[in-house]
Design a protein around this motif. Structure first.
Motif, PDB file in Angstrom:
ATOM      1  N   PHE A  15       0.730  -1.092   0.040  1.00  0.00           N
ATOM      2  CA  PHE A  15       0.130   0.155   0.137  1.00  0.00           C
ATOM      3  C   PHE A  15       0.890   1.225   0.003  1.00  0.00           C
ATOM      4  N   ASP A  16       2.021   1.163   0.046  1.00  0.00           N
ATOM      5  CA  ASP A  16       2.892   2.280   0.056  1.00  0.00           C
ATOM      6  C   ASP A  16       2.912   2.914  -1.312  1.00  0.00           C
ATOM      7  N   PRO A  17       2.646   4.329  -1.421  1.00  0.00           N
ATOM      8  CA  PRO A  17       2.176   4.994  -2.631  1.00  0.00           C
ATOM      9  C   PRO A  17       3.981   5.427  -3.468  1.00  0.00           C
ATOM     10  N   CYS A  18       4.920   5.322  -2.761  1.00  0.00           N
ATOM     11  CA  CYS A  18       6.062   5.681  -3.325  1.00  0.00           C
ATOM     12  C   CYS A  18       6.815   4.254  -3.888  1.00  0.00           C
ATOM     13  N   PRO A  19       7.743   4.480  -4.871  1.00  0.00           N
ATOM     14  CA  PRO A  19       8.334   3.361  -5.479  1.00  0.00           C
ATOM     15  C   PRO A  19       9.187   2.775  -4.563  1.00  0.00           C
ATOM     16  N   PRO A  20       9.270   1.364  -4.285  1.00  0.00           N
ATOM     17  CA  PRO A  20      10.060   0.894  -3.064  1.00  0.00           C
ATOM     18  C   PRO A  20      11.607   0.923  -3.332  1.00  0.00           C
ATOM     19  N   ILE A  21      12.058   1.018  -2.355  1.00  0.00           N
ATOM     20  CA  ILE A  21      13.584   0.720  -2.087  1.00  0.00           C
ATOM     21  C   ILE A  21      13.829  -0.517  -1.348  1.00  0.00           C
ATOM     22  N   ARG A  22      14.145  -1.637  -2.379  1.00  0.00           N
ATOM     23  CA  ARG A  22      14.255  -2.806  -2.092  1.00  0.00           C
ATOM     24  C   ARG A  22      15.650  -3.596  -1.415  1.00  0.00           C
ATOM     25  N   VAL A  23      16.558  -2.676  -1.483  1.00  0.00           N
ATOM     26  CA  VAL A  23      17.946  -2.823  -1.116  1.00  0.00           C
ATOM     27  C   VAL A  23      18.535  -1.704  -0.281  1.00  0.00           C
ATOM     28  N   LYS A  24      18.963  -1.732   0.877  1.00  0.00           N
ATOM     29  CA  LYS A  24      19.563  -0.557   1.526  1.00  0.00           C
ATOM     30  C   LYS A  24      20.888  -1.186   1.976  1.00  0.00           C
ATOM     31  N   SER A  25      21.848  -0.098   2.088  1.00  0.00           N
ATOM     32  CA  SER A  25      23.277  -0.592   2.763  1.00  0.00           C
ATOM     33  C   SER A  25      23.548   0.539   3.567  1.00  0.00           C
ATOM     34  N   TYR A  26      24.723   0.197   4.589  1.00  0.00           N
ATOM     35  CA  TYR A  26      25.144   1.256   5.310  1.00  0.00           C
ATOM     36  C   TYR A  26      26.821   0.668   5.443  1.00  0.00           C
ATOM     37  N   SER A  27      27.380   1.616   5.862  1.00  0.00           N
ATOM     38  CA  SER A  27      28.795   1.473   6.349  1.00  0.00           C
ATOM     39  C   SER A  27      29.186   1.213   7.773  1.00  0.00           C
ATOM     40  N   VAL A  28      29.881   0.223   8.229  1.00  0.00           N
ATOM     41  CA  VAL A  28      30.143  -0.259   9.642  1.00  0.00           C
ATOM     42  C   VAL A  28      31.865   0.677   9.939  1.00  0.00           C
ATOM     43  N   PRO A  29      31.830   1.467  10.664  1.00  0.00           N
ATOM     44  CA  PRO A  29      33.195   1.922  11.053  1.00  0.00           C
ATOM     45  C   PRO A  29      34.273   0.839  11.454  1.00  0.00           C
ATOM     46  N   PRO A  30      35.540   0.975  11.035  1.00  0.00           N
ATOM     47  CA  PRO A  30      36.592  -0.378  11.427  1.00  0.00           C
ATOM     48  C   PRO A  30      37.052  -0.330  12.755  1.00  0.00           C
ATOM     49  N   GLU A  31      36.878   0.643  13.445  1.00  0.00           N
ATOM     50  CA  GLU A  31      37.279   0.774  14.753  1.00  0.00           C
ATOM     51  C   GLU A  31      36.169  -0.110  15.819  1.00  0.00           C
ATOM     52  N   LEU A  32      35.257  -0.541  15.256  1.00  0.00           N
ATOM     53  CA  LEU A  32      34.316  -1.510  15.931  1.00  0.00           C
ATOM     54  C   LEU A  32      34.728  -2.949  15.911  1.00  0.00           C
ATOM     55  N   PHE A  33      35.666  -3.125  15.163  1.00  0.00           N
ATOM     56  CA  PHE A  33      36.351  -4.457  15.075  1.00  0.00           C
ATOM     57  C   PHE A  33      37.752  -4.679  15.809  1.00  0.00           C
ATOM     58  N   ILE A  34      38.122  -3.453  16.198  1.00  0.00           N
ATOM     59  CA  ILE A  34      39.472  -3.459  17.139  1.00  0.00           C
ATOM     60  C   ILE A  34      39.034  -3.070  18.522  1.00  0.00           C
ATOM     61  N   GLY A  35      39.297  -3.833  19.493  1.00  0.00           N
ATOM     62  CA  GLY A  35      39.096  -3.421  20.747  1.00  0.00           C
ATOM     63  C   GLY A  35      39.907  -2.402  21.369  1.00  0.00           C
ATOM     64  N   PHE A  36      41.106  -2.738  21.622  1.00  0.00           N
ATOM     65  CA  PHE A  36      42.125  -1.926  22.020  1.00  0.00           C
ATOM     66  C   PHE A  36      43.321  -1.742  21.009  1.00  0.00           C
ATOM     67  N   GLN A  37      43.984  -0.810  20.830  1.00  0.00           N
ATOM     68  CA  GLN A  37      44.830  -0.334  19.803  1.00  0.00           C
ATOM     69  C   GLN A  37      46.066  -1.250  20.048  1.00  0.00           C
ATOM     70  N   PRO A  38      46.479  -2.367  19.024  1.00  0.00           N
ATOM     71  CA  PRO A  38      47.379  -3.119  19.157  1.00  0.00           C
ATOM     72  C   PRO A  38      49.010  -2.358  19.296  1.00  0.00           C
ATOM     73  N   GLU A  39      49.802  -2.914  19.785  1.00  0.00           N
ATOM     74  CA  GLU A  39      51.077  -2.315  19.601  1.00  0.00           C
ATOM     75  C   GLU A  39      51.781  -2.565  18.197  1.00  0.00           C
ATOM     76  N   ASN A  40      52.518  -1.723  17.675  1.00  0.00           N
ATOM     77  CA  ASN A  40      53.271  -1.741  16.463  1.00  0.00           C
ATOM     78  C   ASN A  40      52.358  -2.040  15.373  1.00  0.00           C
ATOM     79  N   LEU A  41      50.940  -1.255  15.118  1.00  0.00           N
ATOM     80  CA  LEU A  41      50.239  -1.239  14.076  1.00  0.00           C
ATOM     81  C   LEU A  41      51.168  -0.588  12.885  1.00  0.00           C
TER      82      LEU A  41
END
Length: 78
Positions: A15-41
C-alpha cells in the motif's frame, strides 16, 4: 562487497504510494572490530596519511556513495 558494508532488505508494503527501495546498505566503522589499539600497528607515510585522513591502515574506511555501495562498486584504492 567489503567487510565494512552491510546490506539489508526492508519490508515493502503493497500500500506504499512511493516506489519501493528494496535494498539498503550502510557502512560500519572499522574501529568496531578493534578493541584496544594493538602495539606496532603498521602506519601510512605522513603524506599518504594526510591523503587518507588516518594514520593506520587498519582504521581506514573509504567513503563509498550509497548508490555505488548498493551496486557493489567502489572497492578501488586511491
Amino acid at each position: 562487497m567489503d567487510s565494512q558494508t552491510r546490506v539489508y532488505f526492508p519490508y515493502v508494503s503493497p500500500f506504499d504510494p512511493c516506489p519501493p527501495i528494496r535494498v539498503k546498505s550502510y557502512s560500519v566503522p572499522p574501529e568496531l572490530f578493534i578493541g584496544f589499539q594493538p602495539e606496532n600497528l603498521p602506519q601510512y607515510s605522513p603524506m599518504e596519511a594526510l591523503k587518507r585522513g588516518v594514520l593506520w591502515p587498519a582504521l581506514y574506511s573509504p567513503y563509498i556513495p550509497t548508490g555505488q555501495r548498493e551496486r557493489g562498486e567502489g572497492h578501488h584504492e586511491r
